[in-house]
Design a protein around this motif. Structure first.
Motif, PDB file in Angstrom:
ATOM      1  N   VAL A  91       6.241   9.316   9.624  1.00  0.00           N
ATOM      2  CA  VAL A  91       6.709  10.520  10.313  1.00  0.00           C
ATOM      3  C   VAL A  91       6.127  11.783   9.679  1.00  0.00           C
ATOM      4  CG1 VAL A  91       8.750  11.930  10.806  1.00  0.00           C
ATOM      5  CG2 VAL A  91       8.836   9.452  11.134  1.00  0.00           C
ATOM      6  N   LEU A  92       6.016  11.797   8.366  1.00  0.00           N
ATOM      7  CA  LEU A  92       5.665  13.030   7.650  1.00  0.00           C
ATOM      8  C   LEU A  92       4.191  13.171   7.325  1.00  0.00           C
ATOM      9  CD1 LEU A  92       8.676  13.056   5.134  1.00  0.00           C
ATOM     10  CD2 LEU A  92       8.415  14.468   7.190  1.00  0.00           C
ATOM     11  N   PHE A  93       3.454  12.046   7.254  1.00  0.00           N
ATOM     12  CA  PHE A  93       2.075  12.101   6.784  1.00  0.00           C
ATOM     13  C   PHE A  93       1.182  11.228   7.664  1.00  0.00           C
ATOM     14  CE2 PHE A  93       4.919  12.461   3.103  1.00  0.00           C
ATOM     15  CZ  PHE A  93       4.552  13.714   2.639  1.00  0.00           C
ATOM     16  N   PRO A  94      -0.142  11.434   7.564  1.00  0.00           N
ATOM     17  CA  PRO A  94      -1.058  10.566   8.314  1.00  0.00           C
ATOM     18  C   PRO A  94      -1.100   9.161   7.719  1.00  0.00           C
ATOM     19  CG  PRO A  94      -2.294  12.057   6.888  1.00  0.00           C
ATOM     20  CD  PRO A  94      -0.852  12.497   6.831  1.00  0.00           C
ATOM     21  N   LEU A  95      -1.431   8.187   8.558  1.00  0.00           N
ATOM     22  CA  LEU A  95      -1.609   6.805   8.115  1.00  0.00           C
ATOM     23  C   LEU A  95      -3.068   6.430   8.337  1.00  0.00           C
ATOM     24  CD1 LEU A  95       1.571   5.049   9.583  1.00  0.00           C
ATOM     25  CD2 LEU A  95       1.230   5.918   7.276  1.00  0.00           C
ATOM     26  N   GLY A  96      -3.864   6.596   7.312  1.00  0.00           N
ATOM     27  CA  GLY A  96      -5.287   6.296   7.426  1.00  0.00           C
ATOM     28  C   GLY A  96      -5.709   5.214   6.462  1.00  0.00           C
ATOM     29  N   GLN A  97      -6.991   5.225   6.112  1.00  0.00           N
ATOM     30  CA  GLN A  97      -7.502   4.292   5.130  1.00  0.00           C
ATOM     31  C   GLN A  97      -6.824   4.556   3.783  1.00  0.00           C
ATOM     32  OE1 GLN A  97     -10.131   1.872   5.554  1.00  0.00           O
ATOM     33  NE2 GLN A  97      -9.754   2.221   7.718  1.00  0.00           N
ATOM     34  N   ALA A  98      -6.430   3.475   3.114  1.00  0.00           N
ATOM     35  CA  ALA A  98      -5.775   3.599   1.813  1.00  0.00           C
ATOM     36  C   ALA A  98      -6.781   3.294   0.707  1.00  0.00           C
ATOM     37  CB  ALA A  98      -4.588   2.646   1.718  1.00  0.00           C
ATOM     38  N   THR A  99      -6.816   4.144  -0.300  1.00  0.00           N
ATOM     39  CA  THR A  99      -7.703   3.950  -1.440  1.00  0.00           C
ATOM     40  C   THR A  99      -6.958   3.220  -2.542  1.00  0.00           C
ATOM     41  OG1 THR A  99      -8.892   5.995  -0.920  1.00  0.00           O
ATOM     42  CG2 THR A  99      -9.188   5.073  -3.128  1.00  0.00           C
ATOM     43  N   LEU A 100      -7.487   2.086  -2.964  1.00  0.00           N
ATOM     44  CA  LEU A 100      -6.845   1.271  -3.980  1.00  0.00           C
ATOM     45  C   LEU A 100      -7.218   1.749  -5.378  1.00  0.00           C
ATOM     46  CD1 LEU A 100      -7.472  -2.247  -2.378  1.00  0.00           C
ATOM     47  CD2 LEU A 100      -5.440  -0.800  -2.183  1.00  0.00           C
ATOM     48  N   LEU A 101      -6.570   1.182  -6.369  1.00  0.00           N
ATOM     49  CA  LEU A 101      -6.859   1.546  -7.754  1.00  0.00           C
ATOM     50  C   LEU A 101      -8.281   1.187  -8.144  1.00  0.00           C
ATOM     51  CD1 LEU A 101      -3.563   0.401  -9.536  1.00  0.00           C
ATOM     52  CD2 LEU A 101      -4.251   2.730  -8.965  1.00  0.00           C
ATOM     53  N   SER A 102      -8.849   0.188  -7.493  1.00  0.00           N
ATOM     54  CA  SER A 102     -10.217  -0.227  -7.792  1.00  0.00           C
ATOM     55  C   SER A 102     -11.256   0.649  -7.097  1.00  0.00           C
ATOM     56  CB  SER A 102     -10.412  -1.688  -7.363  1.00  0.00           C
ATOM     57  OG  SER A 102     -10.087  -1.851  -5.994  1.00  0.00           O
ATOM     58  N   LEU A 142      -1.261  -5.196  -7.612  1.00  0.00           N
ATOM     59  CA  LEU A 142      -1.478  -5.641  -6.236  1.00  0.00           C
ATOM     60  C   LEU A 142      -2.255  -4.610  -5.428  1.00  0.00           C
ATOM     61  CD1 LEU A 142       2.021  -7.205  -5.475  1.00  0.00           C
ATOM     62  CD2 LEU A 142      -0.078  -8.364  -6.150  1.00  0.00           C
ATOM     63  N   LEU A 143      -2.521  -3.452  -6.034  1.00  0.00           N
ATOM     64  CA  LEU A 143      -3.300  -2.414  -5.369  1.00  0.00           C
ATOM     65  C   LEU A 143      -4.736  -2.394  -5.879  1.00  0.00           C
ATOM     66  CD1 LEU A 143      -0.701   0.508  -5.263  1.00  0.00           C
ATOM     67  CD2 LEU A 143      -1.374  -1.030  -3.409  1.00  0.00           C
ATOM     68  N   ARG A 144      -5.242  -3.551  -6.226  1.00  0.00           N
ATOM     69  CA  ARG A 144      -6.629  -3.695  -6.656  1.00  0.00           C
ATOM     70  C   ARG A 144      -7.357  -4.625  -5.690  1.00  0.00           C
ATOM     71  NH1 ARG A 144      -6.830  -1.552 -11.776  1.00  0.00           N
ATOM     72  NH2 ARG A 144      -4.834  -1.479 -12.893  1.00  0.00           N
ATOM     73  N   GLU A 145      -8.679  -4.545  -5.713  1.00  0.00           N
ATOM     74  CA  GLU A 145      -9.505  -5.425  -4.887  1.00  0.00           C
ATOM     75  C   GLU A 145     -10.582  -6.057  -5.766  1.00  0.00           C
ATOM     76  OE1 GLU A 145     -10.454  -7.591  -1.848  1.00  0.00           O
ATOM     77  OE2 GLU A 145      -8.893  -6.073  -1.616  1.00  0.00           O
ATOM     78  N   PRO A 146     -10.506  -7.379  -5.976  1.00  0.00           N
ATOM     79  CA  PRO A 146      -9.503  -8.297  -5.451  1.00  0.00           C
ATOM     80  C   PRO A 146      -8.164  -8.147  -6.170  1.00  0.00           C
ATOM     81  CG  PRO A 146     -10.960  -9.457  -6.947  1.00  0.00           C
ATOM     82  CD  PRO A 146     -11.522  -8.072  -6.802  1.00  0.00           C
ATOM     83  N   ILE A 147      -7.122  -8.689  -5.575  1.00  0.00           N
ATOM     84  CA  ILE A 147      -5.788  -8.596  -6.165  1.00  0.00           C
ATOM     85  C   ILE A 147      -5.768  -9.307  -7.512  1.00  0.00           C
ATOM     86  CG2 ILE A 147      -3.374  -9.300  -5.900  1.00  0.00           C
ATOM     87  CD1 ILE A 147      -3.709  -9.007  -2.900  1.00  0.00           C
ATOM     88  N   ALA A 148      -5.193  -8.642  -8.508  1.00  0.00           N
ATOM     89  CA  ALA A 148      -5.032  -9.247  -9.828  1.00  0.00           C
ATOM     90  C   ALA A 148      -3.754 -10.071  -9.829  1.00  0.00           C
ATOM     91  CB  ALA A 148      -4.990  -8.145 -10.903  1.00  0.00           C
ATOM     92  N   TRP A 149      -3.899 -11.369  -9.567  1.00  0.00           N
ATOM     93  CA  TRP A 149      -2.726 -12.244  -9.440  1.00  0.00           C
ATOM     94  C   TRP A 149      -2.146 -12.655 -10.782  1.00  0.00           C
ATOM     95  CZ3 TRP A 149      -0.377 -12.515  -4.987  1.00  0.00           C
ATOM     96  CH2 TRP A 149      -1.096 -12.358  -3.798  1.00  0.00           C
ATOM     97  N   GLY A 150      -2.863 -12.375 -11.870  1.00  0.00           N
ATOM     98  CA  GLY A 150      -2.403 -12.818 -13.182  1.00  0.00           C
ATOM     99  C   GLY A 150      -1.026 -12.288 -13.542  1.00  0.00           C
ATOM    100  N   SER A 151      -0.794 -10.996 -13.303  1.00  0.00           N
ATOM    101  CA  SER A 151       0.504 -10.408 -13.636  1.00  0.00           C
ATOM    102  C   SER A 151       1.607 -10.977 -12.756  1.00  0.00           C
ATOM    103  CB  SER A 151       0.454  -8.884 -13.491  1.00  0.00           C
ATOM    104  OG  SER A 151       0.076  -8.514 -12.174  1.00  0.00           O
TER     105      SER A 151
END
Length: 278
Positions: free
Chosen positions: A146-157, A239-248
């Motif tokens: 409602v408040l902000f645009p929903l566009g491409q999301a930039t991951l930590l990677s 979980l916000l990395r590419e690829p996902i760091a499943w170790g944690s």
């Protein structure tokens, strides 16, 4: 299929879920959790400086670029305090609440059995863990859309993903947080078997959650950190990395499983020898 053909344990589980989610207290806690990312979104949206000051929770500055990060920030903010608080209330009430109301003896008089009742009570509190995490995600997603645009999301990677993929990552984060709370829920179940005063069990569970995080923040106790149930709570950002760091995720799940086994065994030992008919 008739109700008589449903296994007694499953009927009891459905009954416990019905009791839990018919309480105004449960919905008040879920609404409060959902309100956290909404308030964060409103604060960022109508702040004259926005979220560009560099202060505040992690990912706060990303909300203005993609509203889905309101849910991410909500989970980061709620995980250390608000989620453990609500889980402590529900888990601490599992057995102690029944004992306090005088209904525990009637539950045990039914063909439930103490072990089955313990398992069902724990599963009910585990369902609440999932509902609590999803409440934060739903509140954040609605406020962000409602408040902000929903566009491409930039991951930590540094990679970018579509809004649909970003929402999928957000659901994964909710799953991670749910797993993180399962050990605390087992601690609350054990505390609930130790008393007939639910407030005492709730307080003990919540205090232990705070103490664990305080100890986790002390560098002098780094040898203890891997054994604390809160040690991997904030690693949800992996979980916000590419690829996902499943170790944690795996380490967290293994740690919580250990706490479930330990405190489940303690709850079993206490509850199966407890005189509830006196």
């Amino acid at each position: 299929m008739s109700l008589d053909s449903v296994p007694a344990g499953f009927r009891l589980f459905l009954s416990e879920l019905s009791v839990l989610f018919r309480r105004w207290r449960t919905w008040a806690m879920l609404a409060a959790l959902a309100a956290v990312p909404v308030l964060i979104g409103l604060a960022v949206r109508f702040s004259p400086r926005g979220a560009s000051s560099g202060r505040g929770p992690a990912f706060l500055d990303q909300i203005t670029h993609n509203g889905l990060f309101a849910g991410v920030v909500g989970l980061v903010v709620c995980t250390p305090l608000f989620l453990p608080l609500t889980v402590g209330v529900v888990a601490g009430d599992t057995i102690a609440g029944e004992a306090n109301l005088g209904t525990l003896r009637y539950l045990l008089a039914a063909p439930a059995g103490r072990v089955r009742l313990l398992v069902i009570k724990y599963l009910t509190s585990a369902v609440f863990c999932a509902a609590a995490a999803l409440a934060v995600v739903v509140g954040g997603t609605i406020a962000g859309a409602v408040l902000f645009p929903l566009g491409q999301a930039t991951l930590l990677s540094g990679d970018t993903i579509s809004p649909a993929e970003a929402f999928g990552r957000l659901l994964l984060m909710a799953g991670y947080v749910t797993v993180s709370l399962l050990g605390l829920s087992a601690i609350g179940l054990f505390a609930s078997t130790m008393t007939s005063v639910p407030v005492g069990a709730m307080a003990a569970t919540i205090v232990l959650a705070v103490v664990s995080q305080v100890l986790d923040a002390l560098d002098q106790l780094d040898w203890l950190h891997p054994w604390l149930f809160s040690d991997h709570w904030l690693a949800v950002a992996d979980l916000l990395r590419e690829p996902i760091a499943w170790g944690s995720f795996g380490d967290n799940a293994l740690l919580q499983l250990g706490y479930i086994a330990l405190f489940g065994a303690l709850a079993y030992g206490r509850f199966t020898t407890k005189d509830v008919l006196a």
